[in-house]
Design a protein around this motif. Structure first.
Motif, PDB file in Angstrom:
ATOM      1  N   ILE A 159      50.112  44.057  75.398  1.00 22.02           N
ATOM      2  CA  ILE A 159      48.980  43.220  74.982  1.00 22.02           C
ATOM      3  C   ILE A 159      49.001  41.931  75.798  1.00 22.02           C
ATOM      4  CG2 ILE A 159      48.443  41.616  73.098  1.00 22.02           C
ATOM      5  CD1 ILE A 159      48.513  43.870  71.182  1.00 22.02           C
ATOM      6  N   SER A 160      47.870  41.529  76.309  1.00 17.87           N
ATOM      7  CA  SER A 160      47.815  40.274  77.085  1.00 17.87           C
ATOM      8  C   SER A 160      47.674  39.088  76.130  1.00 17.87           C
ATOM      9  CB  SER A 160      46.601  40.273  78.013  1.00 17.87           C
ATOM     10  OG  SER A 160      46.600  41.421  78.788  1.00 17.87           O
ATOM     11  N   LEU A 161      48.359  38.028  76.458  1.00 11.24           N
ATOM     12  CA  LEU A 161      48.255  36.815  75.635  1.00 11.24           C
ATOM     13  C   LEU A 161      46.864  36.211  75.821  1.00 11.24           C
ATOM     14  CD1 LEU A 161      51.710  35.146  76.326  1.00 11.24           C
ATOM     15  CD2 LEU A 161      51.074  36.585  74.414  1.00 11.24           C
ATOM     16  N   ASP A 162      46.349  35.662  74.754  1.00 10.18           N
ATOM     17  CA  ASP A 162      45.051  34.971  74.755  1.00 10.18           C
ATOM     18  C   ASP A 162      43.844  35.891  74.962  1.00 10.18           C
ATOM     19  OD1 ASP A 162      46.144  32.514  74.229  1.00 10.18           O
ATOM     20  OD2 ASP A 162      46.529  32.112  76.342  1.00 10.18           O
ATOM     21  N   GLU A 163      44.073  37.190  75.023  1.00 10.05           N
ATOM     22  CA  GLU A 163      42.948  38.133  75.047  1.00 10.05           C
ATOM     23  C   GLU A 163      42.616  38.497  73.604  1.00 10.05           C
ATOM     24  OE1 GLU A 163      41.142  40.145  77.470  1.00 10.05           O
ATOM     25  OE2 GLU A 163      41.682  38.442  78.742  1.00 10.05           O
ATOM     26  N   GLU A 164      41.349  38.766  73.343  1.00  9.23           N
ATOM     27  CA  GLU A 164      40.988  39.106  71.956  1.00  9.23           C
ATOM     28  C   GLU A 164      41.063  40.622  71.749  1.00  9.23           C
ATOM     29  OE1 GLU A 164      38.139  36.636  69.440  1.00  9.23           O
ATOM     30  OE2 GLU A 164      36.995  38.431  69.912  1.00  9.23           O
ATOM     31  N   TYR A 165      41.703  41.012  70.665  1.00 12.86           N
ATOM     32  CA  TYR A 165      41.799  42.434  70.281  1.00 12.86           C
ATOM     33  C   TYR A 165      41.242  42.575  68.870  1.00 12.86           C
ATOM     34  CZ  TYR A 165      44.897  42.889  74.282  1.00 12.86           C
ATOM     35  OH  TYR A 165      45.396  42.886  75.554  1.00 12.86           O
ATOM     36  N   THR A 166      41.045  43.820  68.437  1.00 10.20           N
ATOM     37  CA  THR A 166      40.649  44.040  67.038  1.00 10.20           C
ATOM     38  C   THR A 166      41.538  45.123  66.447  1.00 10.20           C
ATOM     39  OG1 THR A 166      39.010  45.672  67.723  1.00 10.20           O
ATOM     40  CG2 THR A 166      38.217  43.436  67.347  1.00 10.20           C
ATOM     41  N   TRP A 167      41.756  45.002  65.149  1.00 14.43           N
ATOM     42  CA  TRP A 167      42.456  46.097  64.468  1.00 14.43           C
ATOM     43  C   TRP A 167      41.550  46.637  63.369  1.00 14.43           C
ATOM     44  CZ3 TRP A 167      43.963  46.052  59.284  1.00 14.43           C
ATOM     45  CH2 TRP A 167      44.004  44.809  58.639  1.00 14.43           C
ATOM     46  N   SER A 168      41.729  47.916  63.080  1.00 15.32           N
ATOM     47  CA  SER A 168      40.917  48.524  62.026  1.00 15.32           C
ATOM     48  C   SER A 168      41.669  49.725  61.459  1.00 15.32           C
ATOM     49  CB  SER A 168      39.561  48.962  62.576  1.00 15.32           C
ATOM     50  OG  SER A 168      39.755  49.913  63.593  1.00 15.32           O
ATOM     51  N   VAL A 169      41.221  50.165  60.309  1.00 15.67           N
ATOM     52  CA  VAL A 169      41.849  51.313  59.641  1.00 15.67           C
ATOM     53  C   VAL A 169      40.748  52.300  59.266  1.00 15.67           C
ATOM     54  CG1 VAL A 169      43.298  52.039  57.700  1.00 15.67           C
ATOM     55  CG2 VAL A 169      43.575  49.762  58.669  1.00 15.67           C
ATOM     56  N   THR A 170      41.029  53.573  59.472  1.00 13.70           N
ATOM     57  CA  THR A 170      40.080  54.601  59.020  1.00 13.70           C
ATOM     58  C   THR A 170      40.830  55.639  58.196  1.00 13.70           C
ATOM     59  OG1 THR A 170      40.439  55.873  61.024  1.00 13.70           O
ATOM     60  CG2 THR A 170      38.559  54.381  61.037  1.00 13.70           C
ATOM     61  N   ARG A 171      40.070  56.336  57.367  1.00 18.50           N
ATOM     62  CA  ARG A 171      40.661  57.463  56.631  1.00 18.50           C
ATOM     63  C   ARG A 171      39.589  58.539  56.524  1.00 18.50           C
ATOM     64  NH1 ARG A 171      43.174  57.284  50.581  1.00 18.50           N
ATOM     65  NH2 ARG A 171      45.100  58.341  51.114  1.00 18.50           N
ATOM     66  N   GLY A 172      39.903  59.674  57.101  1.00 15.73           N
ATOM     67  CA  GLY A 172      38.928  60.756  57.095  1.00 15.73           C
ATOM     68  C   GLY A 172      37.698  60.391  57.913  1.00 15.73           C
ATOM     69  N   GLU A 173      36.600  60.996  57.581  1.00 15.22           N
ATOM     70  CA  GLU A 173      35.366  60.799  58.353  1.00 15.22           C
ATOM     71  C   GLU A 173      34.598  59.557  57.925  1.00 15.22           C
ATOM     72  OE1 GLU A 173      33.596  63.230  60.678  1.00 15.22           O
ATOM     73  OE2 GLU A 173      35.745  63.549  60.992  1.00 15.22           O
ATOM     74  N   LYS A 174      34.649  59.305  56.604  1.00 15.17           N
ATOM     75  CA  LYS A 174      33.738  58.291  56.057  1.00 15.17           C
ATOM     76  C   LYS A 174      34.346  56.903  55.925  1.00 15.17           C
ATOM     77  CE  LYS A 174      31.002  61.536  53.334  1.00 15.17           C
ATOM     78  NZ  LYS A 174      30.810  62.062  51.993  1.00 15.17           N
ATOM     79  N   ASP A 175      35.601  56.864  55.505  1.00 13.23           N
ATOM     80  CA  ASP A 175      36.165  55.562  55.131  1.00 13.23           C
ATOM     81  C   ASP A 175      36.684  54.798  56.342  1.00 13.23           C
ATOM     82  OD1 ASP A 175      35.679  55.956  52.400  1.00 13.23           O
ATOM     83  OD2 ASP A 175      37.415  57.302  52.292  1.00 13.23           O
ATOM     84  N   ARG A 176      36.252  53.565  56.424  1.00 14.69           N
ATOM     85  CA  ARG A 176      36.724  52.727  57.531  1.00 14.69           C
ATOM     86  C   ARG A 176      36.681  51.252  57.125  1.00 14.69           C
ATOM     87  NH1 ARG A 176      35.023  54.076  62.087  1.00 14.69           N
ATOM     88  NH2 ARG A 176      34.507  56.193  61.482  1.00 14.69           N
ATOM     89  N   SER A 177      37.488  50.480  57.805  1.00 14.21           N
ATOM     90  CA  SER A 177      37.491  49.026  57.547  1.00 14.21           C
ATOM     91  C   SER A 177      36.634  48.341  58.612  1.00 14.21           C
ATOM     92  CB  SER A 177      38.913  48.494  57.634  1.00 14.21           C
ATOM     93  OG  SER A 177      39.314  48.454  58.988  1.00 14.21           O
ATOM     94  N   ALA A 178      36.419  47.081  58.409  1.00 11.24           N
ATOM     95  CA  ALA A 178      35.735  46.295  59.457  1.00 11.24           C
ATOM     96  C   ALA A 178      36.710  46.105  60.620  1.00 11.24           C
ATOM     97  CB  ALA A 178      35.331  44.951  58.891  1.00 11.24           C
ATOM     98  N   GLN A 179      36.178  45.727  61.769  1.00  9.13           N
ATOM     99  CA  GLN A 179      37.074  45.447  62.901  1.00  9.13           C
ATOM    100  C   GLN A 179      37.494  43.986  62.827  1.00  9.13           C
ATOM    101  OE1 GLN A 179      35.403  46.762  66.635  1.00  9.13           O
ATOM    102  NE2 GLN A 179      36.253  48.792  66.224  1.00  9.13           N
ATOM    103  N   ILE A 180      38.808  43.785  62.672  1.00 14.93           N
ATOM    104  CA  ILE A 180      39.309  42.421  62.462  1.00 14.93           C
ATOM    105  C   ILE A 180      39.825  41.865  63.795  1.00 14.93           C
ATOM    106  CG2 ILE A 180      40.879  40.995  61.069  1.00 14.93           C
ATOM    107  CD1 ILE A 180      38.887  42.702  59.412  1.00 14.93           C
ATOM    108  N   PRO A 181      39.240  40.758  64.270  1.00 15.30           N
ATOM    109  CA  PRO A 181      39.692  40.229  65.566  1.00 15.30           C
ATOM    110  C   PRO A 181      41.023  39.466  65.454  1.00 15.30           C
ATOM    111  CG  PRO A 181      37.953  38.860  64.664  1.00 15.30           C
ATOM    112  CD  PRO A 181      38.154  39.967  63.691  1.00 15.30           C
TER     113      PRO A 181
END
Lengths: 314, 429
Positions: free
Chosen positions: A204-226
């Protein structure tokens, strides 16, 4: 030949001089920082400041900075550290039309506007994304998995636990980290609602923006957290406080609270939470600490945790 | 040479059109109810397009003026700010906040102390109660004498009704107690008296505001930025005009208080949101005075001459087309009219953009629109019925001398031309 050479040299010199210009800060809303070079101590920006083109800039939270370079106004937003030279290049690329060009462009637009009314009726659906009546408010999110917002903003180059709330259903949670191009940097299949990662080990590069997220199955997903991973010296916000007379006079616990607050202001929520937790470990019955920590959790949209903390009193 | 440019019939039509325009100008009937579109463009000038669409996007920043947003500050905060600006050696502090009443005696006295400790402070006030006969104002309000009597003050009234655009301002007015200057003029006077002299020498009762841009042409500070004791503001403030007032800068939450319509409004017709805060308008006026960049309007006589020339040339052109190609006359002239309107617009925009010369092309366009019908009416209606007009040649003889020498020839030529012209197929009216 000599004249051509001199003229070419003059042009090169002229261009070089032009490239070395300075940028002026017109206005700062919120907070923003300027780094004259990589690894330098961030300088808070103020209107009227003149910046070197080779430096870097970033805003804090929802802050914005209005800059001017060679007559071109530039707005900067976002917490990502950005090269000023790159910002200028992007702004300069926007075409600068001559007066005649602008005139004929206006005439052309006017002709187009003339047929808009008919087009609007015929293809009304195309134009329904332009405006809406109402303001942004509170509404239920599309995300069915609720990610906990402590692991957003700046994260340390260390072990970090990403958490989310459990939902009914079967199958593993898929935890992913994506870069700005939406390419996967890391992915894990998990049974539990937490993922522990050593961010120092990830590519991972320092000072670059990334997002994390979680999914489960086809339907369930979280927002993308920067989030972004920041070097340790940038996280040491208390160095700014060392010059503050109030900080110097305060007790050790008060100093910790001030550091935690400063960290939160600086969007280092994860480290701020660690400071609050340490404070509470030392004085588990201190109601003021509990309340302050609960307020922090509430601000991070973690109301059940905040309520739980306060209700322990009774 | 002059004789070759004079075409008697074209001249007649031009005179006829001037009479028509004059009649239309005298009989002003409000026909807005017939066309709701008119209502939205009533407060519109061609130069608005220059400001809103044709301006160069590059900004020429003004390093003499700094804008400070205070929101609606408490008086003790204002006192602290003035003190801080004095320490930073601001040349002029202009406070666009109305100190209408006395409030807390302690804070009021601190504020007055702070204001009077500096030489060049300008406070905002309003004038009201105009006497229509003398043109003098009887009321000076919105600035309590507790403050105003000890520092400079200037009126902040704009010349506008509730909905229209701020385009002009009055540099000075008479009140029953003497002459008062407008807020930006008083500020400019304290900064650069020579520049203000140039304004007064122009002798105009009202001046058109030349808007050099929006707030982006000035450095804008929040009050907190300046009150921060850790920050050295001397470099930013020293020797400059500091305008203090209401200027919320966060784009998502800009209240409509003290916001006005200006020609810079991106929607130049049917405007819906005012676009500029009062303080930025004042800053634009100050910049205009200091730079000596005024909007130049041609005199009435020059305007008349220009209109006459344009009208005459058009009439001649249309008349020639009418005489030579009478069948496609409609077609050609309609296209010409459209093309000329674009050319007129370009000329007006160009002159305003580069030289700040504001020309009213309204009469040019009216004349252009009337030319088509006037030529037809004259040729078919007047010339045919009145022998006097019919006997006038289309062109003046080249020289008087030659006319005398070749009188029989000319007469023969005219005689040979006249029947031809009469037999020309004229378009049906």
């Amino acid at each position: 030949m000599r004249a051509i050479l001199i003229f070419t040299l003059y042009l090169c010199f002229h261009l070089d001089v032009a490239a070395q210009g300075t940028i002026m800060v017109l206005h700062v809303a919120g907070q923003a920082q300027y780094l004259p070079h990589y690894g330098a101590k961030p300088i808070p920006l103020a209107p009227g400041d003149e910046l070197e083109v080779k430096g870097k800039i970033r805003c804090k939270g929802s802050g914005t900075v209005r800059l001017i370079y060679d007559g071109i106004p530039i707005s900067v937003t976002g917490t990502k550290m950005r090269d000023l030279s790159e910002i200028i290049r992007t702004a300069s690329q926007q075409s600068q039309m001559s007066f005649t060009g602008r005139f004929f462009s206006f005439l052309n637009e006017s002709v187009k506007e003339g047929v808009t009314d008919e087009r609007l009726k015929k293809h009304h659906r195309r134009y329904m994304n332009k405006s809406s009546g109402g303001i942004k408010g509170f509404a239920s999110s599309d995300a069915t998995i609720k990610a906990l917002l402590v692991t957003t903003g700046k994260l340390p180059q260390a072990n970090v636990i990403f958490k989310w709330r459990s939902i009914p259903g079967d199958g593993p949670y898929v935890f992913s980290i994506l870069n700005q191009n939406q390419k996967t940097v890391a992915q894990m299949l998990l049974k539990d609602t937490a993922a522990t990662l050593d961010l120092d080990q990830l590519y991972i590069s320092l000072d670059e923006e990334y997002t994390w997220s979680v999914t489960r199955g086809e339907k369930d997903r979280s927002a993308q957290i920067p989030f972004e991973v920041c070097p340790a010296q940038e996280m040491n916000t208390h160095t700014d406080l060392l010059h503050d007379s109030g900080f110097i006079k305060a007790s050790q616990e008060e100093q910790q609270m001030m550091i935690a607050y400063q960290l939160e202001e600086d969007h280092s929520f994860y480290v701020a939470q660690q400071v609050y937790q340490k404070l509470l470990e030392k004085s588990p019955d201190n109601e003021i600490y509990k309340r302050i920590y609960a307020s922090f959790l509430a601000r991070r949209d973690m109301l059940p945790e905040a309520e739980n903390l306060i209700s322990k009193k009774h | 040479m002059l004789r070759r440019l004079i075409f008697p019939h074209s001249l007649m039509v031009t005179i006829l059109m001037f009479i028509l325009i004059w009649v239309l100008d005298v009989i002003r009937i409000n026909l807005h109810f017939l066309n709701p579109f008119n209502e939205s463009i009533r407060d519109y000038q061609v130069t608005d397009i220059v400001y809103s669409r044709l301006q160069d996007k590059k900004i020429n920043i003004d390093n003499r003026i700094v804008l400070v947003n205070t929101g609606q500050p408490s008086r003790d905060t204002l006192a602290m700010l003035v003190k801080r600006l004095k320490e930073a050696e601001a040349k002029v502090i202009a406070i666009d906040i109305m100190l209408e009443e006395q409030k807390n005696p302690v804070t009021d006295s601190i504020l007055r102390e702070s204001l009077t400790s500096m030489e060049n402070v300008v406070l905002a006030m309003e004038i009201d109660g105009v006497n229509e006969e003398t043109g003098h104002f009887s009321i000076v309000k919105s600035c309590n004498p507790y403050f105003c009597d000890f520092v400079y003050s200037g009126f902040i009234n704009f010349i506008t009704n509730d909905t229209s655009t701020v385009r002009i301002f009055s540099p000075r007015e008479m009140t029953t107690s003497g002459e008062v200057l407008s807020f930006p003029v008083q500020t400019a006077l304290l900064y650069d008296p020579a520049a203000t002299d140039r304004l007064f020498k122009r002798g105009n009762k009202v001046e058109e505001i030349f808007f050099s841009g929006n707030e982006d042409q000035f450095v804008q500070c929040e009050m907190q930025d300046l009150l921060n004791p850790d920050r050295d503001i001397r470099a930013l403030i020293n020797g400059k005009i500091v305008l203090i007032g209401f200027l919320p800068i966060d784009s998502w939450d800009r209240p409509l208080r003290d916001r006005h319509y200006t020609p810079l409004n991106a929607r130049y017709t049917g405007r819906n949101t005012p676009d500029m805060y009062g303080m930025v308008i004042h800053a634009n006026i100050i910049r205009m005075i200091l730079d000596n960049k005024y909007v130049l309007e041609p005199s009435w006589a020059l305007n008349l001459l220009l209109t006459f020339l344009i009208c005459y040339l058009n009439v001649h052109l249309f008349y020639q087309i009418f005489r030579r190609v009478s069948l496609p006359y409609h077609f050609i002239t309609r296209f010409l009219q459209l093309g000329e309107i674009v050319v007129f617009f370009f000329i007006v925009a160009l002159l305003f953009h580069f030289y700040r010369i504001k020309i009213d092309a309204g009469y040019w366009i009216t004349a252009l629109l009337l030319t088509f019908d006037a030529v037809k009416f004259y040729d078919n209606g007047i010339k045919k019925r009145f022998a006097f007009f019919n006997n006038i040649p289309y062109e003046l003889p080249k020289t008087v001398k030659r006319k005398k020498a070749a009188a029989p020839e000319t007469k023969a030529k005219e005689a040979s031309e006249a029947p031809d012209l009469k037999t020309e197929t004229k378009p049906e009216t």
